[in-house]
Design an enzyme around this catalytic site. Sequence first.
Site, PDB file in Angstrom:
ATOM      1  N   LYS A 177      44.383  36.844  -5.765  1.00  0.00           N
ATOM      2  CA  LYS A 177      45.660  36.872  -5.037  1.00  0.00           C
ATOM      3  C   LYS A 177      45.480  37.474  -3.381  1.00  0.00           C
ATOM      4  O   LYS A 177      44.815  38.534  -3.177  1.00  0.00           O
ATOM      5  CB  LYS A 177      46.545  38.216  -5.515  1.00  0.00           C
ATOM      6  CG  LYS A 177      48.175  37.994  -4.454  1.00  0.00           C
ATOM      7  CD  LYS A 177      48.724  39.220  -4.499  1.00  0.00           C
ATOM      8  CE  LYS A 177      48.332  40.036  -3.240  1.00  0.00           C
ATOM      9  NZ  LYS A 177      48.866  39.297  -1.994  1.00  0.00           N
ATOM     10  N   GLU A 213      36.721  48.039  -2.558  1.00  0.00           N
ATOM     11  CA  GLU A 213      36.218  48.128  -1.400  1.00  0.00           C
ATOM     12  C   GLU A 213      37.307  48.373  -0.113  1.00  0.00           C
ATOM     13  O   GLU A 213      38.120  47.704   0.079  1.00  0.00           O
ATOM     14  CB  GLU A 213      35.719  46.432  -0.919  1.00  0.00           C
ATOM     15  CG  GLU A 213      34.717  46.218  -1.727  1.00  0.00           C
ATOM     16  CD  GLU A 213      33.514  46.646  -1.694  1.00  0.00           C
ATOM     17  OE1 GLU A 213      33.237  47.433  -0.745  1.00  0.00           O
ATOM     18  OE2 GLU A 213      32.432  46.495  -2.680  1.00  0.00           O
ATOM     19  N   CYS A 263      36.123  46.455   8.355  1.00  0.00           N
ATOM     20  CA  CYS A 263      36.299  47.571   7.601  1.00  0.00           C
ATOM     21  C   CYS A 263      34.973  48.562   8.122  1.00  0.00           C
ATOM     22  O   CYS A 263      35.002  49.831   8.139  1.00  0.00           O
ATOM     23  CB  CYS A 263      36.364  47.551   6.005  1.00  0.00           C
ATOM     24  SG  CYS A 263      35.147  46.096   5.571  1.00  0.00           S
ATOM     25  N   GLU A 286      41.826  55.309  10.216  1.00  0.00           N
ATOM     26  CA  GLU A 286      41.301  53.816  10.269  1.00  0.00           C
ATOM     27  C   GLU A 286      42.233  53.367  11.373  1.00  0.00           C
ATOM     28  O   GLU A 286      43.353  53.391  10.833  1.00  0.00           O
ATOM     29  CB  GLU A 286      40.908  53.294   9.011  1.00  0.00           C
ATOM     30  CG  GLU A 286      40.617  51.961   9.393  1.00  0.00           C
ATOM     31  CD  GLU A 286      40.129  50.934   7.936  1.00  0.00           C
ATOM     32  OE1 GLU A 286      41.296  50.915   7.275  1.00  0.00           O
ATOM     33  OE2 GLU A 286      39.226  50.533   7.903  1.00  0.00           O
TER      34      GLU A 286
HETATM   35  P1  NAD Z   1      46.485  45.802   2.229  1.00  0.00           P
HETATM   36  O1  NAD Z   1      45.956  47.134   1.467  1.00  0.00           O
HETATM   37  O2  NAD Z   1      47.438  46.084   3.008  1.00  0.00           O
HETATM   38  O3  NAD Z   1      46.264  44.781   1.292  1.00  0.00           O
HETATM   39  C1  NAD Z   1      45.016  44.201   0.986  1.00  0.00           C
HETATM   40  C2  NAD Z   1      45.646  43.243  -0.349  1.00  0.00           C
HETATM   41  O4  NAD Z   1      46.159  43.993  -1.223  1.00  0.00           O
HETATM   42  C3  NAD Z   1      46.668  42.319   0.065  1.00  0.00           C
HETATM   43  O5  NAD Z   1      46.270  41.090  -0.600  1.00  0.00           O
HETATM   44  C4  NAD Z   1      48.064  42.936  -0.519  1.00  0.00           C
HETATM   45  O6  NAD Z   1      48.985  42.034  -0.588  1.00  0.00           O
HETATM   46  C5  NAD Z   1      47.631  43.564  -1.714  1.00  0.00           C
HETATM   47  N1  NAD Z   1      48.241  44.872  -2.116  1.00  0.00           N
HETATM   48  C6  NAD Z   1      49.070  45.697  -1.270  1.00  0.00           C
HETATM   49  N2  NAD Z   1      49.613  46.608  -1.969  1.00  0.00           N
HETATM   50  C7  NAD Z   1      49.233  46.273  -3.182  1.00  0.00           C
HETATM   51  C8  NAD Z   1      49.581  46.924  -4.419  1.00  0.00           C
HETATM   52  N3  NAD Z   1      50.500  47.906  -4.555  1.00  0.00           N
HETATM   53  N4  NAD Z   1      49.253  46.426  -5.674  1.00  0.00           N
HETATM   54  C9  NAD Z   1      48.440  45.332  -5.438  1.00  0.00           C
HETATM   55  N5  NAD Z   1      47.978  44.713  -4.288  1.00  0.00           N
HETATM   56  C10 NAD Z   1      48.546  45.163  -3.263  1.00  0.00           C
HETATM   57  O7  NAD Z   1      45.205  45.908   3.421  1.00  0.00           O
HETATM   58  P2  NAD Z   1      45.227  44.724   4.616  1.00  0.00           P
HETATM   59  O8  NAD Z   1      46.230  45.126   5.617  1.00  0.00           O
HETATM   60  O9  NAD Z   1      45.273  43.424   4.066  1.00  0.00           O
HETATM   61  O10 NAD Z   1      43.631  44.915   5.180  1.00  0.00           O
HETATM   62  C11 NAD Z   1      43.139  45.857   5.930  1.00  0.00           C
HETATM   63  C12 NAD Z   1      42.450  46.954   5.030  1.00  0.00           C
HETATM   64  O11 NAD Z   1      41.415  46.464   4.291  1.00  0.00           O
HETATM   65  C13 NAD Z   1      42.021  47.986   6.010  1.00  0.00           C
HETATM   66  O12 NAD Z   1      41.985  49.295   5.737  1.00  0.00           O
HETATM   67  C14 NAD Z   1      40.420  47.659   5.881  1.00  0.00           C
HETATM   68  O13 NAD Z   1      39.369  48.830   6.058  1.00  0.00           O
HETATM   69  C15 NAD Z   1      40.169  47.412   4.335  1.00  0.00           C
HETATM   70  N6  NAD Z   1      39.142  46.549   3.995  1.00  0.00           N
HETATM   71  C16 NAD Z   1      37.970  47.110   3.529  1.00  0.00           C
HETATM   72  C17 NAD Z   1      36.801  46.219   3.429  1.00  0.00           C
HETATM   73  C18 NAD Z   1      35.775  46.576   2.456  1.00  0.00           C
HETATM   74  O14 NAD Z   1      34.995  45.954   2.103  1.00  0.00           O
HETATM   75  N7  NAD Z   1      35.510  47.871   2.184  1.00  0.00           N
HETATM   76  C19 NAD Z   1      36.939  45.049   3.831  1.00  0.00           C
HETATM   77  C20 NAD Z   1      37.910  44.346   4.376  1.00  0.00           C
HETATM   78  C21 NAD Z   1      39.263  45.369   4.791  1.00  0.00           C
END
Ligand code: NAD
Length: 446
Positions: free
Chosen positions: A147, A222, A256, A353
Amino acid sequence: MIDIVNPATEQVIGSVSPGDVDAAVAAARAAQPAWAALPRAERAARLRALLDGLTEAAPGLAELISAEMGAPLPVARKVQVGLALATVQSMAELLERPEEPERIGNSEIYREPVGVVAAITPWNYPLHQTVAKVAPALAAGNTVVHKPSEVAPLSADRLAELVRAAGIPDGVYNVVHGYGDPTGAELAGHPGIDLVSFTGSTAAGRKVAALAAPNLTRVALELGGKSANVILPDADLAVAVKVGVANCYLNSGQTCTAWTRMLVHESRHDEAVELAVAAAAKYTMGDPADPATRLGPLASAAQRDRVLGHIERGLADGATMAYGKAEVPPVGYYVAPVVFAGVDPDAAIAQEEVFGPVLSIIRYRDEDDAARIANATRYGLAGAVWSADRDHALAFARRMRTGQVDVNGGAFNPLAPFGGVGHSGYGRELGVHGYEEFTAVKAVQL
Ligand code: NAD
């Protein structure tokens, strides 16, 4: 339908429709035994074919990613697509080596596929983060239901076409579009999933782990970061600040691992601020396709508003804005780069963050103080340390509570294990460690 908006033009460039999680999981379950039964060399050959397809498609993929989430084209080419290519290649190479079970006494230890993997990915490096899960999962003999982020899902569809063209059978890689809730949540809690590999925010990661728990589904997370760039007193300040600013602002700060906290000895704070301001002033904002652009827009209006909220909170908490408030292009979700000076290490801007082009410069008194501040957030994803004495820097790196540290600007290594501690999550991606994440260990006694 979910509209996809180009954050530089604010125009709709496509749309996706929410998918059927049950059907995708069923397809993945049906395809898994035959995929796992293929000889290693055969799976390696399919990954090689995928690498060829991705390499040919790379220029178009970079443009697509740039259009859906705003990265300047050079960043899209080199990082967004370049890292994905490196990962597929590394997994093909890993499979091309003969399987050598570890021996412990009278036991042989095998790494077997986990089964069906749910991959849930964010929008900031949409293809790279997808491939960091899909390539090792497939290499190990798993099938995947992916997804992608609802903000930047288009490269996943392109990847699915390339997977098919590479001769990877139907059902091995499945894409399900949709919002985090309900689609992502349904997938994370699905009893047909054996492992959830999630990249995204800490808040969503916590929900995913809770949803997976009733089924005892394995989870790899992650998550976010608030990484420290520690410049020790004897370091080359000009280089450390320049590289530090570049790291913080890469991909408009939507990385991130970004070093968002710059820790500088109090005697060199003002000099560091001057250098950081000079570096920030060079971050020309504009059209991601313009070669002069170093800072594209943020990926969405919501992300822009979140970042502006963090900046306001930083000002309200008393941080000095040494650079910021520059004019932004009239159209697009731009935020001008910010340098905050003299930031209280406990302030929200130094703890939360931001995920935008915002650097906080923090003073420390001595090395113990620097180590204490570096480790005083909930996160632990990345970090950096600079010193004229490499061994000294390495000793400091060992004190940092984080998943990876770069010493004196050590280059990103796509084969090194990538992941965090604390609220940055658990599990590792990339290289051998990333491959092993998608396996189950079996001991056979002879
Ligand atoms: P997000 O958590 O809003 O979304 C990430 C993914 O999770 C999306 O596909 C979203 O639709 C899904 N999602 C959201 N709520 C969910 C739920 N309740 N159940 C299942 N899936 C759900 O994050 P974002 O805004 O897309 O990305 C930014 C964040 O990602 C930042 O906090 C960043 O630090 C983190 N990030 C971490 C890494 C890493 O490797 N550590 C890499 C990139 C981004």
